[in-house]
Scaffold this motif. Structure first.
Motif, PDB file in Angstrom:
ATOM      1  N   UNK A 256       8.018 158.967  35.059  1.00  0.00           N
ATOM      2  CA  UNK A 256       6.771 159.389  34.430  1.00  0.00           C
ATOM      3  C   UNK A 256       6.213 160.646  35.082  1.00  0.00           C
TER       4      UNK A 256
ATOM      5  N   UNK B 161       3.778 157.170  38.518  1.00  0.00           N
ATOM      6  CA  UNK B 161       3.617 155.723  38.335  1.00  0.00           C
ATOM      7  C   UNK B 161       4.253 154.926  39.457  1.00  0.00           C
ATOM      8  N   UNK B 162       4.061 155.387  40.698  1.00  0.00           N
ATOM      9  CA  UNK B 162       4.522 154.596  41.843  1.00  0.00           C
ATOM     10  C   UNK B 162       3.562 153.435  42.032  1.00  0.00           C
ATOM     11  N   UNK B 163       4.074 152.317  42.547  1.00  0.00           N
ATOM     12  CA  UNK B 163       3.206 151.167  42.789  1.00  0.00           C
ATOM     13  C   UNK B 163       2.442 151.421  44.089  1.00  0.00           C
ATOM     14  N   UNK B 164       1.112 151.551  44.007  1.00  0.00           N
ATOM     15  CA  UNK B 164       0.366 152.004  45.190  1.00  0.00           C
ATOM     16  C   UNK B 164       0.404 151.022  46.356  1.00  0.00           C
ATOM     17  N   UNK B 165       0.678 149.746  46.082  1.00  0.00           N
ATOM     18  CA  UNK B 165       0.673 148.759  47.171  1.00  0.00           C
ATOM     19  C   UNK B 165       2.061 148.591  47.791  1.00  0.00           C
ATOM     20  N   UNK B 166       3.019 149.370  47.334  1.00  0.00           N
ATOM     21  CA  UNK B 166       4.351 149.295  47.925  1.00  0.00           C
ATOM     22  C   UNK B 166       4.652 150.606  48.630  1.00  0.00           C
TER      23      UNK B 166
ATOM     24  N   UNK C 142      12.380 147.972  44.326  1.00  0.00           N
ATOM     25  CA  UNK C 142      11.790 147.085  43.313  1.00  0.00           C
ATOM     26  C   UNK C 142      12.741 146.802  42.144  1.00  0.00           C
ATOM     27  N   UNK C 143      13.291 147.879  41.570  1.00  0.00           N
ATOM     28  CA  UNK C 143      14.172 147.697  40.419  1.00  0.00           C
ATOM     29  C   UNK C 143      15.410 146.869  40.755  1.00  0.00           C
TER      30      UNK C 143
ATOM     31  N   UNK D 163       6.003 154.938  54.390  1.00  0.00           N
ATOM     32  CA  UNK D 163       4.727 155.524  53.952  1.00  0.00           C
ATOM     33  C   UNK D 163       4.358 154.983  52.573  1.00  0.00           C
TER      34      UNK D 163
ATOM     35  N   UNK E  83      -0.077 156.964  48.578  1.00  0.00           N
ATOM     36  CA  UNK E  83      -1.259 157.808  48.801  1.00  0.00           C
ATOM     37  C   UNK E  83      -1.132 158.659  50.054  1.00  0.00           C
ATOM     38  N   UNK E  84      -0.101 158.398  50.848  1.00  0.00           N
ATOM     39  CA  UNK E  84       0.100 159.210  52.051  1.00  0.00           C
ATOM     40  C   UNK E  84       1.092 160.344  51.818  1.00  0.00           C
TER      41      UNK E  84
ATOM     42  N   UNK F 281      13.728 155.944  42.777  1.00  0.00           N
ATOM     43  CA  UNK F 281      13.491 154.604  42.245  1.00  0.00           C
ATOM     44  C   UNK F 281      14.233 154.413  40.923  1.00  0.00           C
ATOM     45  N   UNK F 282      14.230 155.472  40.102  1.00  0.00           N
ATOM     46  CA  UNK F 282      14.914 155.369  38.816  1.00  0.00           C
ATOM     47  C   UNK F 282      16.431 155.385  38.998  1.00  0.00           C
TER      48      UNK F 282
ATOM     49  N   UNK G 203       1.731 151.744  35.188  1.00  0.00           N
ATOM     50  CA  UNK G 203       2.409 150.927  36.203  1.00  0.00           C
ATOM     51  C   UNK G 203       3.159 149.790  35.525  1.00  0.00           C
TER      52      UNK G 203
ATOM     53  N   UNK H 109      11.893 149.470  34.846  1.00  0.00           N
ATOM     54  CA  UNK H 109      12.814 149.180  35.944  1.00  0.00           C
ATOM     55  C   UNK H 109      13.423 147.794  35.777  1.00  0.00           C
TER      56      UNK H 109
ATOM     57  N   UNK I  50      -4.359 150.218  50.566  1.00  0.00           N
ATOM     58  CA  UNK I  50      -4.065 151.131  49.458  1.00  0.00           C
ATOM     59  C   UNK I  50      -5.200 151.193  48.451  1.00  0.00           C
TER      60      UNK I  50
END
Ligand SMILES: Nc1ncnc2c1ncn2[C@@H]1O[C@H](COP(=O)(O)OP(=O)(O)O)[C@@H](O)[C@H]1O
Ligand SMILES: [Mg+2]
Lengths: 254, 311
Positions: free
Chosen positions: A84, A88-93, A101-102, A132, A135-136, A149-150, B207, B214, B305
Motif C-alpha cells: 500500500x 499499512x504496517x501494523x503499528x504494534x508489531x 506475520x504473513x 524497531x 513509528x520509529x 513483508x509482501x 490495516x 497477507x 505504539x
C-alpha cells in the motif's frame, strides 16, 4: 509461477442501468508473462486503483476476470499480495513481527519462517532495525518493511498502488532503484500503478497505458531497454515522448 | 539487540526505568535532566539520589500552596472558631489532625485494610464478569448484524443508572456480595462495551486489507488485528468503567452490605463518627485515583505504539 492474465475486465459502480452508475473499467485485457514487471500508467481517475483492487481480490469485476496461472482471483490472500501507498504496517508489531506475520498466517514452521524473515530483512537492508517499531522508522524504511513483508509470503503476483507517492523526490528515486535491485535478485510478477512516466520506464518490462472515461488500456507497450536505465539514452527519450503523447491525447480528449 | 529508543537518557533509579516517550508526556522536564550513566545493577550513591528527590519535592511545593492554606484554615476553624461558637457543632467538622489520628488508628488496627479489600474484591469480581463486554463489543463492531440486533437492547438499558437497579437487585439477590457486584457490574459493563465498539470501528481499514492480503483468515484477523488495534480504546473503556463501577460500589455498599468502604462511612454516621466518615471518603477517593493511574500506566507500558501514534 505467476503468469498474469487480465481477461475482459469491466467494473461498473452502482446499478448498471442507473444514470448515476460509473463505468470505471471497460473490457481491460492484457497479459504479463511470468516474472515480468508491468506498470499501469494513466491519469488519476482512469481506473488504475480499481483494476489493482480487483487483482488484489478486494473488489469483484462486474464482468471478466483477473487470472494468475489460469486460476481466477476472487479473494485477497498471499498469492496476490498488495503493497500500500501508506505502507499499512501494523503499528504494534516491530519490523520482524510485521514481516513474519504473513508467514504465520501461512502456518510456515517456526524455524523456517524465521529464516525467511531474516533473509528478507537482509534483502531490504534493515538488519539493524529488526526490533524497531514502525513509528520509529523513516518513510523510506517503512516502505522497505512493506516490500519485505509482501515478498516474504512469496506471492505469485505482487501488486503496488503508487508505492512511492508518499516519499520525497530523492527518496523516491532511491527506492525505485532499490525496488529494481530487489526485483532482479528475486524476480516476481509485479503489477505497479503509477502516474509517473519516468517511474514506469525506469521500472518496467511492459507498460499498460490507460485512458479514462471509461478506463481501458489504450496501448500495451514493451520496454526492451537494458537495466539500469539511463534517462539520457536516445531510446529512453523516444519512449518517453511516445508515452507522453499517448497520455496527452487522453488529456485533450477529456 | 536493543529494542528501546536510543535516546533513553539516564534513569533516576535502575529499578524504575522510565520510557522516554512516557517521560515527555508526564513530567515537567525534571526527569529529562541528564544524570550520570549508571551501570546496570549498580545503585547510584544514596546521597545524590536523596538530594535529587528533595529538589524535586521542593520544586513541586509551590503547586500545593492553596492546599496547605485550605488545610490550615480548616484546622483553625475546627479547633478554634467553630468550638467558640457552639462546642456541639464541632463534632460535625473534625480537624485535619483529628482525621489523621483516626486514619492512623484504622490503618494500624487493620480495619481500613479489611474494608478496602472487601470493596476491591467486589470491584474485581464485577470486572471479571463485565469483561465479557470486550468480545461482545468486538462482535458488534465487526458484524453489522450483531450490531443491529444487540444495539437496540443496549440503548434501552444503558441510560438506566446502575443505582436505579438497586431496589430490583435487592429483591433478586438479597443483600450481600452478589447484589453489590451486580450493581458494580452494570457500572463497568457499558463503558467497556461502547469503547470496544468504537475501537473496532476506528481501526484503519487499510490495516485490515493488509492483513487479508497477507493471507490472514477471519479468526486470526479478529485476534491479531482487530482486538489489538482496538486495545487502546478498550483500555480507555476499562478506565472509565472501573471509575463508574467504583462510584456505583460505594452507593451499593451504602445500601446493602456489612463490609466495604461504603459500609464504613454509613455505619460511622449512625455513631456520629464524622472523623471515620471522612477517612472512609478519602480512602474511596485515593483508591479510585490509584486504580485509574495504575491502568493508565499499564496501558502506556504495554501499548507504547498507541501513545506514539496519538502524538
Ligand atoms: N467505490 C466507488 N464507487 C463509485 N465510483 C468509484 C468508486 N471507486 C472509484 N470510483 C470511480 O471510478 C473511477 C476510477 O477510480 P480509480 O480506480 O480510483 O482511479 P485512479 O486510481 O486511476 O485514480 C473514478 O471516476 C472514480 O470516481
Ligand atoms: Mg489511484
Amino acid at each position: 509461477m505467476g503468469r498474469l492474465a487480465v481477461n475482459g475486465v469491466s467494473k461498473i459502480y452502482g446499478e448498471s442501468d442507473a444514470s448515476s452508475s460509473v463505468v470505471a473499467l471497460r473490457d481491460v485485457t492484457f497479459e504479463v508473462p511470468d516474472n515480468h514487471f508491468c506498470s499501469i500508467l494513466g491519469h488519476s481517475g482512469c481506473g488504475k486503483t480499481t483494476l489493482l483492487n480487483i487483482a488484489a481480490g478486494f473488489e469483484r469485476a462486474t464482468t471478466g476476470a483477473v487470472m494468475v496461472d489460469g486460476v481466477s482471483i476472487d479473494l485477497p490472500g498471499w498469492r496476490n499480495t498488495m503493497i500500500f501507498q501508506d505502507y499499512a504496517l501494523f503499528p504494534w508489531m516491530n519490523v520482524f513481527q510485521n514481516i513474519v506475520f504473513g508467514l504465520e498466517m501461512k502456518e510456515v514452521a517456526r524455524k523456517e519462517r524465521e529464516d525467511i524473515t531474516r533473509h528478507y530483512i537482509g534483502l531490504v537492508g534493515l538488519e539493524a532495525f529488526e526490533t524497531k517499531f514502525p513509528h520509529q522508522l523513516s518513510g523510506g524504511m517503512r516502505q522497505r518493511v512493506a516490500i519485505a513483508r509482501a515478498l516474504a509470503v512469496q506471492p505469485q503476483l505482487l501488486l503496488m498502488d503508487e508505492p512511492f507517492a508518499a516519499l520525497d523526490a530523492q527518496n523516491r528515486s532511491f527506492m525505485q532503484d532499490e525496488l529494481v535491485r530487489i526485483w532482479q535478485r528475486e524476480p516476481k510478477t509485479v503489477l505497479l500503478v503509477t502516474h509517473s512516466i519516468d517511474e514506469a520506464i525506469k521500472l518496467s518490462d511492459c507498460i499498460a497505458v490507460m485512458t479514462s472515461r471509461p478506463g481501458s488500456v489504450k496501448e500495451f507497450v514493451r520496454v526492451d531497454l537494458p537495466r539500469p536505465r539511463d534517462e539520457d539514452d536516445a531510446p529512453y527519450i523516444a519512449l518517453k515522448r511516445k508515452l507522453r503523447e499517448l497520455i496527452r491525447d487522453d488529456f485533450v480528449s477529456r | 539487540m536493543d529494542a528501546e529508543p536510543i535516546d533513553k537518557g539516564a534513569k533516576t533509579s535502575p529499578s524504575r526505568p522510565v520510557d522516554a516517550r512516557q517521560r515527555v508526556a508526564t513530567m515537567s522536564g525534571l526527569e529529562t535532566a541528564p544524570v550520570e550513566k549508571t551501570e546496570p545493577g549498580v545503585v547510584p550513591s544514596f546521597g545524590k539520589w536523596f538530594r535529587q528527590q528533595l529538589l524535586r519535592i521542593l520544586l513541586l511545593l509551590p503547586n500545593f500552596i492553596l492546599l496547605i492554606v485550605l488545610l490550615a484554615v480548616w484546622q483553625f476553624a475546627s479547633k478554634v472558631w467553630i468550638p467558640s461558637i457552639d462546642p456541639y457543632m464541632a463534632v460535625l467538622m473534625p480537624a485535619p489532625t483529628t482525621i489523621a489520628v483516626t486514619a492512623a488508628g484504622m490503618i494500624v488496627s487493620g480495619e481500613l485494610f479489611y474494608h478496602l479489600m472487601a470493596s476491591l474484591k467486589r470491584e474485581a469480581v464485577a470486572f471479571l464478569f463485565a469483561a465479557c463486554a470486550i468480545p461482545l463489543g468486538i462482535a458488534m463492531g465487526w458484524w453489522r448484524l450483531a450490531y443491529n440486533q444487540v444495539n437496540p437492547v443496549m440503548e434501552i438499558l444503558r441510560p438506566i443508572p446502575p443505582l436505579a437497579w438497586i431496589p430490583l437487585s435487592i429483591l433478586w439477590f438479597g443483600i450481600g456480595d452478589e447484589q453489590n457486584e451486580f450493581i458494580i457490574f452494570l457500572g463497568i459493563f457499558f463503558p467497556i462495551l461502547i469503547n470496544t465498539i468504537v475501537g473496532v470501528k476506528n481501526i484503519d481499514p487499510l490495516l485490515i486489507r493488509a492483513a487479508r492480503s497477507l493471507g490472514a483468515p477471519e479468526r486470526k484477523l479478529l485476534v491479531r488485528i482487530v482486538f489489538i488495534g482496538a486495545l487502546p480504546q478498550i483500555i480507555t473503556g476499562v478506565r472509565i468503567g472501573l471509575g463508574v463501577g467504583w462510584m456505583a460500589l460505594v452507593a451499593a455498599e451504602l445500601v446493602g452490605a456489612n463490609s466495604g468502604l461504603g459500609f464504613i462511612i454509613n455505619d460511622a454516621r449512625s455513631m456520629l463518627r464524622t472523623d471515620t466518615i471522612i477517612v472512609g471518603m478519602l480512602a474511596i477517593g485515593i483508591v479510585g485515583l490509584s486504580i485509574d493511574t495504575a491502568i493508565l500506566a499499564l496501558g502506556r507500558r504495554l501499548l507504547p505504539w498507541s501513545l506514539a501514534m496519538r502524538k
